[in-house]
Design a protein around this motif. Sequence first.
Motif, PDB file in Angstrom:
ATOM      1  N   ALA A 276       0.853  -1.186   0.000  1.00  0.00           N
ATOM      2  CA  ALA A 276       0.000   0.000   0.000  1.00  0.00           C
ATOM      3  C   ALA A 276       0.889   1.236   0.000  1.00  0.00           C
ATOM      4  O   ALA A 276       1.957   1.249   0.615  1.00  0.00           O
ATOM      5  CB  ALA A 276      -0.922   0.012   1.215  1.00  0.00           C
ATOM      6  N   ALA A 277       0.472   2.275  -0.714  1.00  0.00           N
ATOM      7  CA  ALA A 277       1.240   3.518  -0.759  1.00  0.00           C
ATOM      8  C   ALA A 277       0.285   4.652  -1.071  1.00  0.00           C
ATOM      9  O   ALA A 277      -0.761   4.449  -1.686  1.00  0.00           O
ATOM     10  CB  ALA A 277       2.346   3.449  -1.805  1.00  0.00           C
ATOM     11  N   ASP A 278       0.664   5.852  -0.640  1.00  0.00           N
ATOM     12  CA  ASP A 278      -0.174   7.019  -0.914  1.00  0.00           C
ATOM     13  C   ASP A 278       0.531   7.993  -1.857  1.00  0.00           C
ATOM     14  O   ASP A 278       0.232   9.175  -1.884  1.00  0.00           O
ATOM     15  CB  ASP A 278      -0.580   7.726   0.384  1.00  0.00           C
ATOM     16  N   GLU A 279       1.474   7.479  -2.655  1.00  0.00           N
ATOM     17  CA  GLU A 279       2.207   8.300  -3.616  1.00  0.00           C
ATOM     18  C   GLU A 279       2.095   7.634  -4.989  1.00  0.00           C
ATOM     19  O   GLU A 279       2.503   6.502  -5.162  1.00  0.00           O
ATOM     20  CB  GLU A 279       3.676   8.398  -3.175  1.00  0.00           C
ATOM     21  N   PRO A 280       1.506   8.319  -5.985  1.00  0.00           N
ATOM     22  CA  PRO A 280       1.167   7.667  -7.252  1.00  0.00           C
ATOM     23  C   PRO A 280       2.359   7.178  -8.058  1.00  0.00           C
ATOM     24  O   PRO A 280       2.259   6.147  -8.741  1.00  0.00           O
ATOM     25  CB  PRO A 280       0.379   8.739  -8.015  1.00  0.00           C
ATOM     26  N   TYR A 281       3.486   7.870  -8.025  1.00  0.00           N
ATOM     27  CA  TYR A 281       4.641   7.414  -8.795  1.00  0.00           C
ATOM     28  C   TYR A 281       5.126   6.065  -8.273  1.00  0.00           C
ATOM     29  O   TYR A 281       5.462   5.164  -9.046  1.00  0.00           O
ATOM     30  CB  TYR A 281       5.767   8.438  -8.728  1.00  0.00           C
ATOM     31  N   LEU A 282       5.152   5.914  -6.956  1.00  0.00           N
ATOM     32  CA  LEU A 282       5.555   4.649  -6.354  1.00  0.00           C
ATOM     33  C   LEU A 282       4.595   3.534  -6.736  1.00  0.00           C
ATOM     34  O   LEU A 282       5.013   2.414  -7.061  1.00  0.00           O
ATOM     35  CB  LEU A 282       5.620   4.811  -4.836  1.00  0.00           C
ATOM     36  N   LEU A 283       3.308   3.823  -6.731  1.00  0.00           N
ATOM     37  CA  LEU A 283       2.307   2.829  -7.130  1.00  0.00           C
ATOM     38  C   LEU A 283       2.508   2.406  -8.581  1.00  0.00           C
ATOM     39  O   LEU A 283       2.462   1.211  -8.906  1.00  0.00           O
ATOM     40  CB  LEU A 283       0.902   3.415  -6.956  1.00  0.00           C
ATOM     41  N   MET A 284       2.736   3.373  -9.437  1.00  0.00           N
ATOM     42  CA  MET A 284       2.915   3.083 -10.861  1.00  0.00           C
ATOM     43  C   MET A 284       4.161   2.231 -11.103  1.00  0.00           C
ATOM     44  O   MET A 284       4.125   1.254 -11.872  1.00  0.00           O
ATOM     45  CB  MET A 284       3.003   4.396 -11.648  1.00  0.00           C
ATOM     46  N   GLU A 285       5.262   2.582 -10.453  1.00  0.00           N
ATOM     47  CA  GLU A 285       6.498   1.827 -10.633  1.00  0.00           C
ATOM     48  C   GLU A 285       6.366   0.407 -10.092  1.00  0.00           C
ATOM     49  O   GLU A 285       6.879  -0.546 -10.690  1.00  0.00           O
ATOM     50  CB  GLU A 285       7.650   2.554  -9.943  1.00  0.00           C
ATOM     51  N   ALA A 286       5.675   0.258  -8.957  1.00  0.00           N
ATOM     52  CA  ALA A 286       5.495  -1.073  -8.373  1.00  0.00           C
ATOM     53  C   ALA A 286       4.652  -1.950  -9.300  1.00  0.00           C
ATOM     54  O   ALA A 286       4.952  -3.131  -9.508  1.00  0.00           O
ATOM     55  CB  ALA A 286       4.841  -0.964  -6.996  1.00  0.00           C
ATOM     56  N   ALA A 287       3.605  -1.367  -9.865  1.00  0.00           N
ATOM     57  CA  ALA A 287       2.769  -2.134 -10.792  1.00  0.00           C
ATOM     58  C   ALA A 287       3.537  -2.472 -12.067  1.00  0.00           C
ATOM     59  O   ALA A 287       3.457  -3.595 -12.583  1.00  0.00           O
ATOM     60  CB  ALA A 287       1.505  -1.353 -11.119  1.00  0.00           C
ATOM     61  N   ALA A 288       4.301  -1.525 -12.594  1.00  0.00           N
ATOM     62  CA  ALA A 288       5.078  -1.764 -13.811  1.00  0.00           C
ATOM     63  C   ALA A 288       6.131  -2.848 -13.596  1.00  0.00           C
ATOM     64  O   ALA A 288       6.505  -3.560 -14.538  1.00  0.00           O
ATOM     65  CB  ALA A 288       5.736  -0.470 -14.273  1.00  0.00           C
ATOM     66  N   ALA A 289       6.601  -2.973 -12.351  1.00  0.00           N
ATOM     67  CA  ALA A 289       7.598  -4.003 -12.032  1.00  0.00           C
ATOM     68  C   ALA A 289       6.968  -5.377 -11.838  1.00  0.00           C
ATOM     69  O   ALA A 289       7.691  -6.351 -11.597  1.00  0.00           O
ATOM     70  CB  ALA A 289       8.356  -3.606 -10.774  1.00  0.00           C
ATOM     71  N   GLY A 290       5.625  -5.474 -11.933  1.00  0.00           N
ATOM     72  CA  GLY A 290       4.963  -6.773 -11.845  1.00  0.00           C
ATOM     73  C   GLY A 290       4.566  -7.193 -10.453  1.00  0.00           C
ATOM     74  O   GLY A 290       4.259  -8.362 -10.213  1.00  0.00           O
ATOM     75  N   LEU A 291       4.523  -6.231  -9.513  1.00  0.00           N
ATOM     76  CA  LEU A 291       4.213  -6.583  -8.129  1.00  0.00           C
ATOM     77  C   LEU A 291       2.756  -6.947  -7.938  1.00  0.00           C
ATOM     78  O   LEU A 291       2.410  -7.722  -7.050  1.00  0.00           O
ATOM     79  CB  LEU A 291       4.590  -5.412  -7.221  1.00  0.00           C
ATOM     80  N   GLY A 292       1.878  -6.380  -8.750  1.00  0.00           N
ATOM     81  CA  GLY A 292       0.459  -6.691  -8.604  1.00  0.00           C
ATOM     82  C   GLY A 292      -0.394  -5.731  -9.407  1.00  0.00           C
ATOM     83  O   GLY A 292       0.100  -4.969 -10.241  1.00  0.00           O
TER      84      GLY A 292
END
Length: 296
Positions: A221-237
């Motif tokens: 979970a994160a409240d910062e959109p860039y971190l969310l986007m990078e995590a998703a792009a890396a295949g985390l979920g």
Amino acid sequence: MALFNLNDLHLFVQAVDSGSFTAARHLGMPKSTVSKRVAELERRLGVRLIQRTSRSFALTDLGREFFQHAQASIIEAEMAEGIVRRHLAEPAGSVRLTASVPTAQFTLTEHLPALTARYPKLRLSVHVTDRFVDIVQEGFDIALRSHRATLPDSALVQRRLASHPFYILASPDYLSAHGQPRRPEELAEHATIMTSLTEDQWRLTSDGGDEALVTLQSVMAADEPYLLMEAAAAGLGITCLPTSVCRKALAEGQLVRVLPEWTAGSIETTILMPHRRGQLPAVRAVVDFLAERLTG
């Protein structure tokens, strides 16, 4: 002989806006000069406007009231000058804008080169912060805000620019490894990256108006959109992000939509400005430019 001139008011207002004589160095003159000019203004008025020591800088009660009128006088003078500029030249001068970190990063940044090219005589000062900014008290011309809830009524001029739906997203690698959900309830079987630190559900709406509330298995979970986007792009979920944030990642194929007929709410982008400052030609030029580029 006049009690004071407009330059005195300008220096006083700039010093107060900056919070100290030292911080007013952007005026292009030494701290000592600004301090002496303000002291001379106080001498002519016969009152103390600012209480200052080696460690503090604060308006007196009378100074606070004087500042509000002085600030209004400067704005009126700028508007008068702007009337002439409109007939003689392109928009010029300084425009102070404030925006949150995500709004600046994903909504504003890419348009700044074109703004500078169109209006080379403008000087845009951008203050990027996630704290609440009182644009009237802090002397800003424009606030660019992204928000889910409706903004409260106020004396500020509001100009809505765009609505950005939240897409459900994942990387192609994640979907290749874990499969593509076909219905909202299937999201519960997948690893998800939550946009809230406290919630574990998404409320989804289909293009046809159907609604679904899904409880998810959060791996992060994160409240910062860039971190969310990078995590998703890396295949985390799987995550959800507004189109203002994910547009480029979608275009480049780093992310793809999941359940493309469903969205998870939306976020609005709105310009706010004090009524007086919104009439200045330079401010209007920036507002009209942003409306042209961001309206959707």
